[in-house]
Every structure is written in structure tokens, then in C-alpha cells.
Motif scaffolding. Structure first.
Motif, PDB file in Angstrom:
ATOM      1  N   GLN A   1       0.838  -1.205   0.000  1.00  0.00           N
ATOM      2  CA  GLN A   1       0.000   0.000   0.000  1.00  0.00           C
ATOM      3  C   GLN A   1       0.875   1.259   0.000  1.00  0.00           C
ATOM      4  N   ARG A   2       1.909   1.253   0.835  1.00  0.00           N
ATOM      5  CA  ARG A   2       2.778   2.442   0.913  1.00  0.00           C
ATOM      6  C   ARG A   2       3.644   2.574  -0.338  1.00  0.00           C
TER       7      ARG A   2
ATOM      8  N   ALA B   1       1.499   3.959  -2.860  1.00  0.00           N
ATOM      9  CA  ALA B   1       1.212   5.377  -2.602  1.00  0.00           C
ATOM     10  C   ALA B   1       2.363   6.240  -3.115  1.00  0.00           C
ATOM     11  N   ILE B   2       3.598   5.792  -2.851  1.00  0.00           N
ATOM     12  CA  ILE B   2       4.755   6.575  -3.303  1.00  0.00           C
ATOM     13  C   ILE B   2       4.872   6.515  -4.825  1.00  0.00           C
TER      14      ILE B   2
ATOM     15  N   ARG C   1       2.485   6.173  -6.916  1.00  0.00           N
ATOM     16  CA  ARG C   1       1.437   7.061  -7.447  1.00  0.00           C
ATOM     17  C   ARG C   1       1.867   8.516  -7.381  1.00  0.00           C
ATOM     18  N   LEU C   2       2.483   8.859  -6.243  1.00  0.00           N
ATOM     19  CA  LEU C   2       2.950  10.238  -6.075  1.00  0.00           C
ATOM     20  C   LEU C   2       3.952  10.605  -7.169  1.00  0.00           C
TER      21      LEU C   2
ATOM     22  N   LYS D   1       2.221  11.024 -10.427  1.00  0.00           N
ATOM     23  CA  LYS D   1       1.518  12.305 -10.479  1.00  0.00           C
ATOM     24  C   LYS D   1       2.504  13.441 -10.703  1.00  0.00           C
TER      25      LYS D   1
ATOM     26  N   ILE E   1       7.618  12.608   4.712  1.00  0.00           N
ATOM     27  CA  ILE E   1       7.471  11.199   4.327  1.00  0.00           C
ATOM     28  C   ILE E   1       8.066  10.298   5.400  1.00  0.00           C
TER      29      ILE E   1
ATOM     30  N   VAL F   1       6.860   5.026   7.036  1.00  0.00           N
ATOM     31  CA  VAL F   1       7.351   4.594   5.732  1.00  0.00           C
ATOM     32  C   VAL F   1       8.778   4.079   5.907  1.00  0.00           C
TER      33      VAL F   1
ATOM     34  N   ARG G   1       9.761   4.544  -5.707  1.00  0.00           N
ATOM     35  CA  ARG G   1      10.292   5.427  -6.748  1.00  0.00           C
ATOM     36  C   ARG G   1      10.595   4.651  -8.013  1.00  0.00           C
TER      37      ARG G   1
END
Lengths: 303, 629
Positions: B70-71, B74-75, B77-78, B81, B153, B158, B167
Motif C-alpha cells: 500500500q505504501r 502510494a509513493i 502514485r505520487l 503524479k 514522508i 514509511v 520510486r
């Protein structure tokens, strides 16, 4: 050293022992001794203020507590874990000195992203995101990218991200910097509200009025050394003096009072230790520290 | 197609490669443990070193094995974006603009337009994507440090490993998306650019042929040439049954349909087909027979610097022998199509117009029964297509067996199990020439004093055609792998270097990866003119590369320095991937070959084998780095 009474271990949320940080240059030569042998116990449910002029080691302390910096010597225990343990962060909220956020995200995305870093369900995350956005009053700007935000708005979204996980311990680095008087007032109210919810708050500030208004206890740092530690009201008491307040006294009466006081046989309307402002205390400590470096000014406050 | 470093079959390759990899990983882990140990002593002194080490080890294992998807997601996705909001899509626009202008400069009239166009789009895509990967990966994490967003972060639960992996993942997804867009754009660009048709008009381009009296369906009733298009014409013939022969030019043909009245026919020429191909080759293993009929692993060295191909002499007993083990009689029920690219070395010019003759033979590896299938004219630099029919006429079969002697085993090979049956009319390719699934294809040179040269992959069985579009995407997979490795290096460097420095370092890796062979030659001292310092001295002093440096203290110092640096370079070089290995993708695509799934599997595993240690090292650095410094 301070003469604090030992609190039961369970209620100690943050404990530092002999915490020292020395900044070194590339060759390992000592540049700055940012923090010297800090011993600190912060208890559950209190609002603790770290006070000091710029460069006194407040931010260094907070970074050491969070594991953003590694101590040169000494240790940190935070929520029962060492500072380097990431799992402790599940119960911690941190608002940095300036709000270091991703400027290409909007408010909702920002909170959603930070929410995803915690083990919480999507439903809870969505609920917390909208709850926090309305709490910090950014409903109208929730879809705007942070690059368009004013400093105050950035500060508020920064606070919201610190609270995304409903933390037990909140570290606020200069929470009121950059806020207008109303924003400052709201921030203080919020800190008091967090306290009322039973949360522990550690804040650093060089704005004395903020600290005086909300903190239960303060520590004053100067050049990396803890100069003062104690309850705010105790620290501001001047033990060697007595303040008398009366109403409608004539000059004769005043003379009498002086006599009476001299004879120590009268009824006082008000008699207590006068309080100086925190500003006086602060400046006093600073100037004395400069006059006599390394020496602790007072014996420290008592609880 | 030249394949200097053939890819082994996956299952054959995996055990050895996995062994080396696990060994390297073990070395990495041991070294990082030692470094960690030293670090602890340096930072905290020798007391309590073991308990600290144990804690560190426990945390490290937790960081590796308790990562949360999940984390990581999330990263990732960041990062995606971030890339999208920072308008990386502009790269695609740049690519499209390049394609638009490329149409002006690329010549569809060249003899192999598919190769030209495909090489162009592949190299352009690879440059753009690799540069993008370089920038994104090297600048992303340093920007987080610079803007101090990393503070928010790492104060969440994390793990550093999740930051690094998130990344790599996010950048890989972004890069893949861009690569897919470019691949599809390239495909349409190449297809449309090469697409053309020809005009054929009755009595202007094609003329009726006087009837020869026969009425068979394959009698030619009309012949001529198409009109010029894309710089070429095709010879065409129309048969009585309404079918057409269209000459193959520039690797393609067309099909023609006749319509309209018998008096006034209209010819419709289709778009070209066969320009972009995906031939599936089957390779055999090569060996040579020398003049005294003994088996050799290589032929004659004719003095070419590039020793990829070796040669056999013409009009001698020498032969190049390919053994095929994988020919399925069901698949090749009519016979076996062969293609080859033979190199010719002439010791005398003779008539330069006249090509050198060669012979193609098949031989049973056990009995030695040999049939001469066809004599052919060799043409250098062109692919020669030949066909071995399933049924071989008796006249082609040789009466005596051909021998391949092995040193030390002369007796067993002197009398192969062979008997020539004079009654037998025809021979079957698989029944008579295949033994234990093996069949030998021989190549000999017929002109004396001339030489034929070949390497293992110069002759292959043309098994079938694969889907061209799928093959196109497979070709881009090579670029994808380079991109992923580069991203991993970029992220690794960005964990401890500032943005620009990380970028330059990643760029250095990119260059070294493209020139790994040269890099290793320098590291192992195989290059002329010495190592780094020595060649620099020669460069400055305008000295040649051959003569020794004067015997002075200074030159001893230089040589000592080079000795130290070459050792360092050697270890560095071992860690650097060789992007030349990925050339097989662009080469195959440009040469019209199918890229085998085996190649993809091997390279995919190799890519992962690079990503994993780079990720681990990046994680270790990030974990031990003071985030707030």
C-alpha cells in the motif's frame, strides 16, 4: 540538572538521555555543537514547549526525536521505541518548521497521499481527509494545487497532514510562524483542543506569547543547552518578591502599610508572588547565559 | 543477422546465472554488513557493538520483508503524479515532432527501407526514453531532500526500502507508458511511410503475351512492369488462371487483382506486404571440416580483424556444417526452407562480376549419407533463400559417405554405417537423412582459391512468420529493460548525491553500459596505449600508442596509478550492465526477425537481477543517511 520528580514510566511519552548532537563538516571536524546532553521527560497529555532563540537547538531536538537526525551520543525513546523505528510514526504527527509539501498536489490529494502511508482503510481515509479539510477551513480550496496557496493556507494544510493519522503525539515546529493573529489564535485553540482530547503536544517556538498561552511546561534552550525546565506558572514566579494590590489607599495608608509590613501585622487585600512576563524571563536567561556561559541560571522550576 | 552473444536457452542459462547472481548478492550483503559494523564502531565506539549490529540487522530484515505494498504504491502514485504534472508527456510531443520531420529525411526509396525506418524510430525512442529516465530518476529524490518534503514522508511509518522501491516502480510505470505511446506512434509511422502501391495499366505497363499454344493454367498470358513508386518497379506476370507473379523488390511484393471486361481489364495493386517481417528462425550448431576431413570448431582465419566469421577454402574437402536438432517433420512436411548470409573472401579477383559458387548438401550424421541439394551463387550482404525438398531424387544422392573425422577417434569414423541402395528411386529428407532427430546441412565452396565464411547464426531454417505488431512491441521491450536498469541506477545515486551529481553519475553509467566492452578492455589492460593516466600522458604529449614510455620514475608512477585504477575499474565494470546485449532487440526488429520469448525471459530475469541489488544498495544508503542534514 532539574529536580523533576520521577513520573511513572508508562506516562512518559518522550524520554531523552544525554542527547547530544554535533554537526560535523565533510572531514569530520566539529562545526556546531547543536545540542548538549539534553535530558528530558515529556509526559502523556501535556503540552510541552521548547523555547529558545533562533539556532538554539529547538528544531534539532525535534528532528532527533523523529529520527530525522542521528544523535552523536545519548538516546531517545519515543512512545516506547527508539527514534529510528518507523513503526512509532504510526502514532506521531509532525508539522515541520515550514510546510514542506508537494506543491503539485491539491489539498485533497495531499491528505489522501499521506493517509495512504498509514494502515487505514480507504473509507476511513476519505472520511479523515474531508474532516481535516473542513477543520482547517480549506473547503473552498480543496481542489487547488498547493503551489497557489498562501503561506497561511500551506501552514493549515501542513497541520492537517500532521493529524491525518489521529496521532497520540504531535510535534509542532514553530506552529504559529507565518500565521496572522486570527490564524495564531485558531492554532492555539487547536492545540488546547488536542490537549483536551488527551494527546501529547510538543511544540517549539520563539514566540513567547504562544508558549505562555498554551504550554503546561516549557524548556528553554540556548546554544544547545537546556537552561530552564518547568511549569510555566512556576517559572514565572519571582520567589524573592511579594506583590500587594489594594484599592483606594491614601498616602497615609500606604505609609501605614509600609509600617505594618515592617511590623508584619496586617491584613492584605492581595499578597502573592508577582509574575513577570515570559519575555522578561527569557531575556533574563539569555543575557545571564551570555554573561556566564555554560552555567545554569536557576535551580529550575518545581512541579 | 549478426549475433555475437547468443542468448542461451532459459533453463540452461538460469542455473549458472543464478549461481553467479546469488554469489554476487552474498558478497554485497557481507560487504554491507562489514561496512555497517565499521559504521557502528565509528559512530558509537566499540562498546555494545554486537547488540547494535543485531538491532540494525533486525531492522534491515524488517525493512526488506515487511514492506507494505500500500505504501509502495502510494509513493509510486505520487511519483507518477509528479511526472505527469511536470508535463513529461511533452517528451511524447517532441517525439511526434521528430517523426514528422523525419519523414523529410528518411528515404523510402533505399534498398532496405524497413531497416532504415525501424532503426531510426528505435534509436530515437531509446535516446528520448533513456534521457527522460535519467532526468526523472536522478532528480526526483534530491528534489524531495531539497524541498524537505522528505521530512513529511519519513516521519510517517514509511520504510526507506519503500521509498526506494516506490520510486523505481513509479518511474518505471511512467516510462513504460511513454514507451508504449512512442512504440505505437512508431509502428504507425513506419507502416504508413513504407506503405505504397503501384499503378498497372493495360497496354501501358502490362502487355499480352502471344499464346504459345499451351492451355495450362500456369501459362503466362501477360507480362510487364509496374509503374515507379517509392523508387522501384516490380516485374509482373499474369497467368492464365488469373494469378500473378510479382517480383520481390526491397524485401516486399504486392498482390494484384484483375477486374473489368476481358477487353479492358483493370489491375488493382494492393499495398505492399513483407516489408516488416517477423521471421522465426531455427538455429543449428556449427562446426567445420578441414581439408583432411577432420572436425574443427572454427574454420580458417583469413586475417579479418573481426573474428566473428571463419572461413573454408573452395574446391577442397572443407565444409561448414550445421547440425539441426529441432526440425519437426510435421511442420516441414513439404521441405525445409533455408536462409543464409554467407561471407565471401576472394584471394584473387578473377571475373569480379561472376559470383562465387557454393553447394548446399544434407547429410545423415550417423550414416554419412549425403545429398547435394543445390548449387548457388553467393551474394555478399544479401540473404540467400534456398529450399531443401522433402523428397530428394536419387541422382542427387552421393554414392560414398562423407566423413567427419575426430582426432583420436579415427577408427570409429572411418567406416560409417552406410549402404547405397541402387534400387531406391527417391529419398525422404527426414527418413533417410535424419538420425536421432539430428540432420546436418553442409555448405561448401566450389571455386578454387576463394573462401566462404560463416558463423553459427548465418544459416537458419526459416520456420514461420510471427505477428509483426507483437514483434514490434517485443522490440521495444529491449529499450524498456535499459530504461528500468537506468532508473534503478538513477534512484540509487539520488539516495546520496545531489540532483545534478546524481544525473552526471547516472549518465556515466549509461555511457559505460553502452561501451561496456571498451570499458572492460581498459580495465583489463587490453587496450593499446595503457590505462587512464598513461593514455592521458600520451594524448597530451602527442605520443603514439605503440612505443613504450621512457623508463623513468614518472612513467613507473603512471603505470602504478593505472594498475590501481584498472583494478578499481574492473570491479566497477563488473557491476555495470552491458546495453550492447540488448542490441539483439533492435537488430532483430530491423532485420525482420522474431524476437524469441526465450530472449525476453532471459533478459527480463537479467533486468530484475540488476534492479534487486541496486535497490538494496539504495535502501542501505538511504537508511543510513541523516534525512535532515
Amino acid at each position: 540538572m532539574t529536580s523533576e520528580s520521577k513520573a511513572p514510566e508508562s506516562t512518559v511519552v518522550v524520554q531523552t538521555k544525554n542527547l547530544t548532537k554535533i554537526y560535523r563538516d565533510f572531514w569530520g571536524r566539529q562545526k556546531v555543537r547543536a545540542l548538549k546532553a539534553l535530558d528530558l521527560d515529556i509526559r502523556k497529555g501535556e503540552v510541552f514547549g521548547l523555547l529558545g532563540p533562533n539556532g538554539s537547538g529547538k528544531t534539532t531536538t525535534i528532528k532527533l526525536l523523529l529520527g530525522l537526525l542521528f544523535p552523536t551520543s545519548g538516546s531517545v525513546t519515543i512512545l516506547g521505541c527508539p527514534a529510528g523505528d518507523v513503526t512509532k510514526n504510526e502514532r506521531i504527527g509532525y508539522l515541520p518548521e515550514e510546510s514542506y509539501l508537494y506543491r503539485f498536489l491539491n489539498a485533497e490529494e495531499t491528505l489522501d497521499f499521506y493517509g495512504r502511508l498509514f494502515p487505514m482503510s480507504a473509507a476511513v481515509r476519505r472520511q479523515r481527509v474531508s474532516q481535516l479539510i473542513s477543520m482547517v477551513g480549506l473547503e473552498s480550496a480543496r481542489k487547488r494545487q498547493l503551489r497557489e496557496y498562501s503561506k497561511g493556507m500551506t501552514r493549515r494544510i501542513g497541520l492537517a497532514q500532521a493529524l491525518i493519522n489521529d496521532p497520540d503525539l504531535i510535534l509542532l515546529d514553530e506552529p504559529t510562524s507565518g500565521l496572522d493573529p486570527i490564524g495564531t489564535r485558531n492554532m492555539k485553540d487547536l492545540i488546547l483542543e488536542l490537549k483536551a482530547q488527551g494527546k501529547t503536544v510538543i511544540m517549539s517556538s520563539h514566540l513567547l506569547a504562544d508558549v505562555q498561552d498554551v504550554c503546561d511546561r516549557i524548556g528553554i534552550l540556548y546554544q544547545g543547552e537546556l537552561k530552564e525546565l518547568g511549569r510555566v506558572e512556576d517559572l514565572l514566579k519571582i520567589n524573592a518578591e511579594t506583590e500587594i494590590r489594594a484599592e483606594g489607599l491614601s498616602e497615609e495608608a500606604k505609609e501605614k502599610i509600609r509600617k505594618i509590613i515592617a511590623e508584619d501585622n496586617s491584613q492584605l487585600l492581595y499578597c502573592d508572588h508577582p509574575t513577570s512576563s515570559l519575555e522578561d524571563l527569557f531575556l533574563n536567561i539569555i543575557s545571564e547565559s551570555e554573561a556566564r556561559p555554560g552555567k545554569r541560571v536557576r535551580g529550575g522550576g518545581t512541579d | 543477422m549478426v549475433i555475437e552473444h547468443p542468448v542461451l536457452p532459459f533453463l540452461q542459462w538460469l542455473p549458472r546465472a543464478a549461481g553467479i547472481w546469488v554469489g554476487a548478492l552474498a558478497v554485497l550483503i557481507i560487504v554491507s554488513m562489514l561496512v555497517g559494523f565499521g559504521f557502528i564502531i565509528l559512530r558509537n565506539g566499540p562498546s555494545g557493538v554486537f547488540s547494535r549490529f543485531w538491532t540494525g540487522l533486525k531492522n534491515g530484515l524488517a525493512d526488506m520483508f515487511q514492506m507494505s505494498w500500500q505504501r509502495i504504491w502510494a509513493i509510486a502514485r505520487l511519483i507518477m503524479k509528479e511526472s505527469i504534472r511536470k508535463k513529461v508527456i511533452v517528451v511524447c510531443a517532441v517525439f511526434l515532432v521528430i517523426l514528422m520531420f523525419a519523414g523529410w529525411f528518411l528515404d523510402p526509396e533505399s534498398t532496405d527501407p524497413a531497416r532504415l525506418y525501424l532503426s531510426f524510430v528505435l534509436s530515437t525512442t531509446s535516446y528520448l526514453v533513456l534521457l527522460l529516465a535519467l532526468f526523472l530518476s536522478a532528480l526526483s529524490l534530491p528534489a524531495d531532500f531539497k524541498n524537505k518534503t522528505i521530512f513529511t514522508i519519513v516521519t510517517k511509518p514509511v520504510r526507506p526500502s519503500e521509498i526506494v522501491l516506490g520510486r523505481i516502480l513509479g518511474l518505471t510505470i511512467i516510462g513504460s507508458g511513454i514507451l508504449v505511446i512512442m512504440a505505437i506512434a512508431s509502428y504507425f509511422f513506419v507502416s504508413f511511410s513504407l506503405s505504397h502501391t503501384h499503378v498497372v495499366i493495360q497496354n501501358e505497363d502490362i502487355f499480352p503475351v502471344a499464346s504459345s499454344g499451351t492451355t495450362s493454367s500456369n501459362a503466362v498470358i501477360a507480362a510487364g512492369e509496374t509503374r515507379l513508386a517509392n523508387g522501384h518497379k516490380h516485374k509482373i506476370e499474369e497467368y492464365a488462371d488469373g494469378s500473378f507473379f510479382v517480383q520481390e523488390v526491397n524485401n516486399h511484393t504486392h498482390s494484384i487483382v484483375r477486374s473489368g471486361d476481358a477487353d479492358d481489364p483493370k489491375y488493382t495493386v494492393s499495398n505492399e506486404h513483407g516489408t516488416i517481417q517477423a521471421k522465426v528462425p531455427l538455429y543449428g550448431s556449427i562446426r567445420f571440416r578441414n581439408a583432411t576431413e577432420f572436425e574443427r570448431t572454427a574454420g580458417i582465419n583469413v586475417g579479418e580483424e573481426w573474428d566473428y566469421r571463419t572461413y573454408i577454402e573452395g574446391a577442397s574437402s572443407e565444409a561448414i556444417i550445421w547440425t539441426f536438432e529441432n526440425l519437426n517433420p510435421k511442420r516441414f512436411s513439404d521441405g525445409v526452407p533455408i536462409e543464409m548470409n554467407i561471407s565471401v573472401y576472394r584471394t584473387h579477383k578473377g571475373n569480379i562480376e561472376k559470383t562465387i559458387m557454393g553447394a548446399l548438401l544434407v547429410r545423415n550424421p550417423r550414416t554419412g549419407l549425403t545429398a547435394a541439394i543445390e548449387n548457388f551463387n553467393s551474394e555478399k550482404y544479401t540473404t540467400k533463400a534456398l529450399f531443401i525438398p522433402r523428397t530428394i531424387d536419387r541422382s542427387k544422392v552421393e554414392r560414398t559417405p562423407r566423413l567427419v573425422k575426430i582426432y583420436g577417434e579415427e577408427s570409429t569414423y572411418s567406416r560409417p554405417d552406410f549402404s547405397y541402395d541402387p534400387e531406391k528411386e527417391t529419398y525422404d529428407l527426414f527418413e533417410d537423412f535424419m538420425d536421432d532427430g539430428k540432420i546436418e546441412i553442409w555448405l561448401t565452396c566450389l571455386d578454387s582459391g576463394q573462401y566462404f565464411g560463416a558463423a553459427e547464426h548465418d544459416l537458419y531454417v526459416y520456420a514461420r512468420n510471427a505477428n509483426v505488431f507483437v514483434n514490434f512491441l517485443k522490440g521495444y521491450f529491449g529499450i524498456w529493460q535499459e530504461m528500468v536498469i537506468l532508473i534503478s541506477f538513477g534512484v540509487l545515486f539520488s539516495t546520496f548525491l545531489s540532483g545534478p551529481v546524481a544525473m552526471v553519475s547516472t549518465f556515466g553509467v549509461l555511457i559505460a553500459a553502452f561501451c561496456k566492452e571498451l570499458f572492460m578492455q581498459i580495465a583489463t589492460g587490453q587496450t593499446l596505449g595503457g590505462g587512464l593516466a598513461e593514455s592521458m600522458v600520451r594524448l597530451v604529449n602527442h605520443e603514439n600508442m605503440m612505443s613504450d614510455l621512457p623508463n623513468t620514475v614518472a612513467s613507473s608512477l603512471i603505470k602504478f596509478f593505472d594498475m590501481i585504477t584498472s583494478g578499481f575499474l574492473l570491479y566497477l565494470g563488473l557491476a555495470i550492465p552491458s546495453f550492447a546485449d540488448f542490441d539483439i532487440y533492435s537488430n532483430s526488429l530491423a532485420s525482420g526477425f522474431d524476437i524469441s520469448w526465450n530472449t525476453i525471459a532471459v533478459h527480463a530475469v537479467r533486468t530484475i537481477s540488476y534492479v534487486v541489488p541496486l535497490f538494496i544498495v539504495g535502501y542501505l544508503i538511504l537508511r543510513n543517511r541523516e534525512v535532515a542534514k
